[in-house]
Design an enzyme around this catalytic site. Structure first.
Site, mmCIF file in Angstrom:
data_model
loop_
_atom_site.group_PDB
_atom_site.id
_atom_site.type_symbol
_atom_site.label_atom_id
_atom_site.label_comp_id
_atom_site.label_asym_id
_atom_site.label_seq_id
_atom_site.Cartn_x
_atom_site.Cartn_y
_atom_site.Cartn_z
ATOM 1 N N LYS A 117 0.844 -1.209 0.000
ATOM 2 C CA LYS A 117 0.000 0.000 0.000
ATOM 3 C C LYS A 117 0.875 1.254 0.000
ATOM 4 O O LYS A 117 0.643 2.178 -0.763
ATOM 5 C CB LYS A 117 -0.911 0.034 1.245
ATOM 6 N N ARG A 123 -9.515 1.197 8.906
ATOM 7 C CA ARG A 123 -9.139 -0.193 9.154
ATOM 8 C C ARG A 123 -10.238 -0.960 9.864
ATOM 9 O O ARG A 123 -10.083 -2.142 10.137
ATOM 10 C CB ARG A 123 -7.895 -0.181 10.023
ATOM 11 N N ARG A 175 -1.136 -9.726 12.849
ATOM 12 C CA ARG A 175 -1.643 -8.588 12.066
ATOM 13 C C ARG A 175 -2.533 -9.082 10.920
ATOM 14 O O ARG A 175 -3.540 -8.465 10.591
ATOM 15 C CB ARG A 175 -0.477 -7.746 11.532
ATOM 16 N N ARG A 233 11.178 -2.915 11.230
ATOM 17 C CA ARG A 233 10.066 -2.543 12.111
ATOM 18 C C ARG A 233 9.887 -3.601 13.190
ATOM 19 O O ARG A 233 9.955 -4.792 12.906
ATOM 20 C CB ARG A 233 8.767 -2.442 11.294
ATOM 21 N N ARG A 252 11.117 -6.432 4.819
ATOM 22 C CA ARG A 252 10.985 -4.965 4.791
ATOM 23 C C ARG A 252 12.053 -4.291 5.658
ATOM 24 O O ARG A 252 12.343 -4.728 6.774
ATOM 25 C CB ARG A 252 9.594 -4.592 5.296
HETATM 26 P P1 AMP Z 1 0.870 -0.046 9.355
HETATM 27 O O1 AMP Z 1 2.149 0.685 9.114
HETATM 28 O O2 AMP Z 1 -0.262 0.467 8.507
HETATM 29 O O3 AMP Z 1 1.052 -1.538 9.275
HETATM 30 O O4 AMP Z 1 0.428 0.276 10.853
HETATM 31 C C1 AMP Z 1 1.244 -0.055 11.952
HETATM 32 C C2 AMP Z 1 0.409 -0.163 13.208
HETATM 33 O O5 AMP Z 1 -0.189 1.105 13.512
HETATM 34 C C3 AMP Z 1 -0.769 -1.131 13.103
HETATM 35 O O6 AMP Z 1 -0.426 -2.478 13.330
HETATM 36 C C4 AMP Z 1 -1.680 -0.579 14.197
HETATM 37 O O7 AMP Z 1 -1.230 -0.933 15.481
HETATM 38 C C5 AMP Z 1 -1.499 0.929 14.052
HETATM 39 N N1 AMP Z 1 -2.479 1.500 13.101
HETATM 40 C C6 AMP Z 1 -2.217 2.087 11.896
HETATM 41 N N2 AMP Z 1 -3.345 2.510 11.309
HETATM 42 C C7 AMP Z 1 -4.361 2.182 12.155
HETATM 43 C C8 AMP Z 1 -5.769 2.351 12.111
HETATM 44 N N3 AMP Z 1 -6.389 2.942 11.069
HETATM 45 N N4 AMP Z 1 -6.490 1.892 13.161
HETATM 46 C C9 AMP Z 1 -5.907 1.313 14.220
HETATM 47 N N5 AMP Z 1 -4.585 1.110 14.327
HETATM 48 C C10 AMP Z 1 -3.795 1.542 13.305
#
Ligand code: AMP
Length: 300
Positions: free
Chosen positions: A80, A157, A246, A235, A191
Site C-alpha cells: 500500500k 481499518r 496482524r 520494524r 521490509r
Molecule cells: P501499518 O504501518 O499500517 O502496518 O500500521 C502499523 C500499526 O499502527 C498497526 O499495526 C496498528 O497498530 C497501528 N495502526 C495504523 N493505522 C491504524 C488504524 N487505522 N487503526 C488502528 N490502528 C492503526
C-alpha cells in the site's frame, strides 16, 4: 502544469472542515456496523467511480477531472505504502499513512508513546479515538500548508472508522491491493526502513511457483541506495509472530471495510502481478492514468 492543478477538488467539502469535523463526529459516530445512514453523502449521490476489475473504456474517466480523495486497502506487506506514495507524487496529493503517524508518535516519547508501543508490538489495532486524533492533527497541519486531496493508507481499518470518514467527507475511490498470503509474509520479513530518510526498502527476493490454479509470482528486492544501506532498520512489528497476528486482525476487522466500499461501487480490486516494474504500469492502466503519466513525464 503541476499535477495538483489538473485535479478538480473544489466540489468537495474542504479538508479543513473534514479535519475539524473528524474529531467532533467521532464522539457521535455509530458504534454498530450498520450501513451508512440515508443522509450520508455517498448514499444520496451516485459514486463518482464505479470501477470493476476491468473497467470498459466507456467507463474510464478523464483523470484531469477527477477528485482525489482515495483510500488504499490491503493486508500488511501488500505494498500500500509503495503504490500510494508513487501515486501521490504523480497526482500531487499527500500520501497519509496512519501507520507512519503512529510510528512518529511512538518515537516522540510523548505521553501516548508507551501505550502505543505495546499495542503496535503485539500487532493490535490502536483505538479509533487515538487514530482519529492523529489523523485529524495531520489533516489540519496539511490544510494549513495548502494541501488538498489525499491518498489514505492504513485508514480506515475498521467499519467504524469507515463510517466516521464517510460522515465527514466523500471518498472517491478505494483501491484494494491483493497478494498471496505466503508472499505477504516474505515481504513483511524482508521490509527495511532507512532510519534517516524514512524510505521503505525490501531485501526479500521472491520467487513462488504457481500451484492449484494460482499463478507464480516473482519480485526482485527493492534495495536502498548506498547512503541508506548502513542505516536500515526493521520494524518491531515485522516479526513472523506479529505479522501472523496482524494478518488475523486484518481478516477479522479490516476485510469488512472492503465490503463496505464494495457495496458503494467504489472498490477497485487489484491483484498485484509481481514487483514494481510489472505492477506499476498495470495499476496505472487500471486507474486510467497510463496516458496521464506519459503526459506528466513529457511536460517535466
Ligand atoms: P501499518 O504501518 O499500517 O502496518 O500500521 C502499523 C500499526 O499502527 C498497526 O499495526 C496498528 O497498530 C497501528 N495502526 C495504523 N493505522 C491504524 C488504524 N487505522 N487503526 C488502528 N490502528 C492503526
Amino acid at each position: 502544469m503541476a499535477a495538483a492543478a489538473l485535479i478538480r477538488l473544489s466540489s468537495k467539502p474542504s479538508l479543513s472542515s473534514a479535519a475539524s469535523r473528524v474529531a467532533r463526529c467521532f464522539a457521535s459516530a455509530p458504534t454498530s456496523q450498520a450501513a451508512p445512514s440515508s443522509s450520508s453523502p455517498s448514499s444520496s449521490s451516485p459514486p463518482l467511480f464505479a470501477f470493476s476489475a476491468n473497467p470498459s473504456p466507456a467507463r474510464r474517466e478523464d483523470p484531469e477531472a477527477r477528485n482525489v480523495q482515495w483510500v488504499f486497502l490491503g493486508c500488511p506487506g501488500v505494498g500500500k505504502g509503495t503504490y500510494a506514495s508513487r501515486l501521490s507524487v504523480l497526482l500531487g496529493v499527500p500520501h497519509i499513512a496512519t501507520g507512519d503517524l503512529v510510528r512518529e508518535e511512538l518515537s516522540s516519547s510523548g505521553p501516548l508513546s508507551l501505550q502505543l508501543k505495546e499495542i503496535v508490538n503485539q500487532g493490535q489495532l490502536v483505538s479509533d479515538e487515538i487514530i482519529i486524533r492523529l489523523l485529524s492533527k495531520r489533516l489540519e497541519a496539511g490544510e494549513a500548508k495548502g494541501e488538498s486531496g489525499f491518498i489514505l493508507d492504513g485508514f480506515p481499518r475498521t467499519t467504524k472508522q469507515a463510517e466516521i470518514l464517510e460522515g465527514v467527507t466523500e471518498i472517491d475511490l478505494v483501491v484494494n491491493l491483493k497478494l498471496r498470503e505466503d508472499v505477504l509474509m516474505e515481504k513483511c520479513l524482508g521490509r527495511r526502513i532507512c532510519s534517516q530518510c524514512g524510505k521503505n526498502f525490501n531485501v526479500a527476493s521472491i520467487n513462488v511457483k504457481g500451484e492449484n490454479g494460482n499463478p507464480g509470482i516473482s519480485m526482485d528486492p527493492l534495495l536502498p541506495p548506498p547512503h541508506c544501506m548502513t542505516k536500515l532498520i526493521t520494524r518491531s512489528d515485522d516479526t513472523e509472530e506479529v505479522v501472523k497476528e496482524r494478518l488475523k486482525i486484518y481478516y477479522e476487522k479490516s476485510q469488512p471495510v472492503e465490503d463496505f466500499y464494495r457495496r458503494q461501487g467504489k472498490l477497485l480490486e487489484f491483484d498485484l502481478p509481481g514487483g514494481i516494474p510489472e505492477s506499476w504500469p498495470k495499476l496505472l492502466e487500471a486507474l486510467n492514468l497510463d496516458d496521464y503519466e506519459e503526459k506528466q513525464s513529457a511536460a517535466a
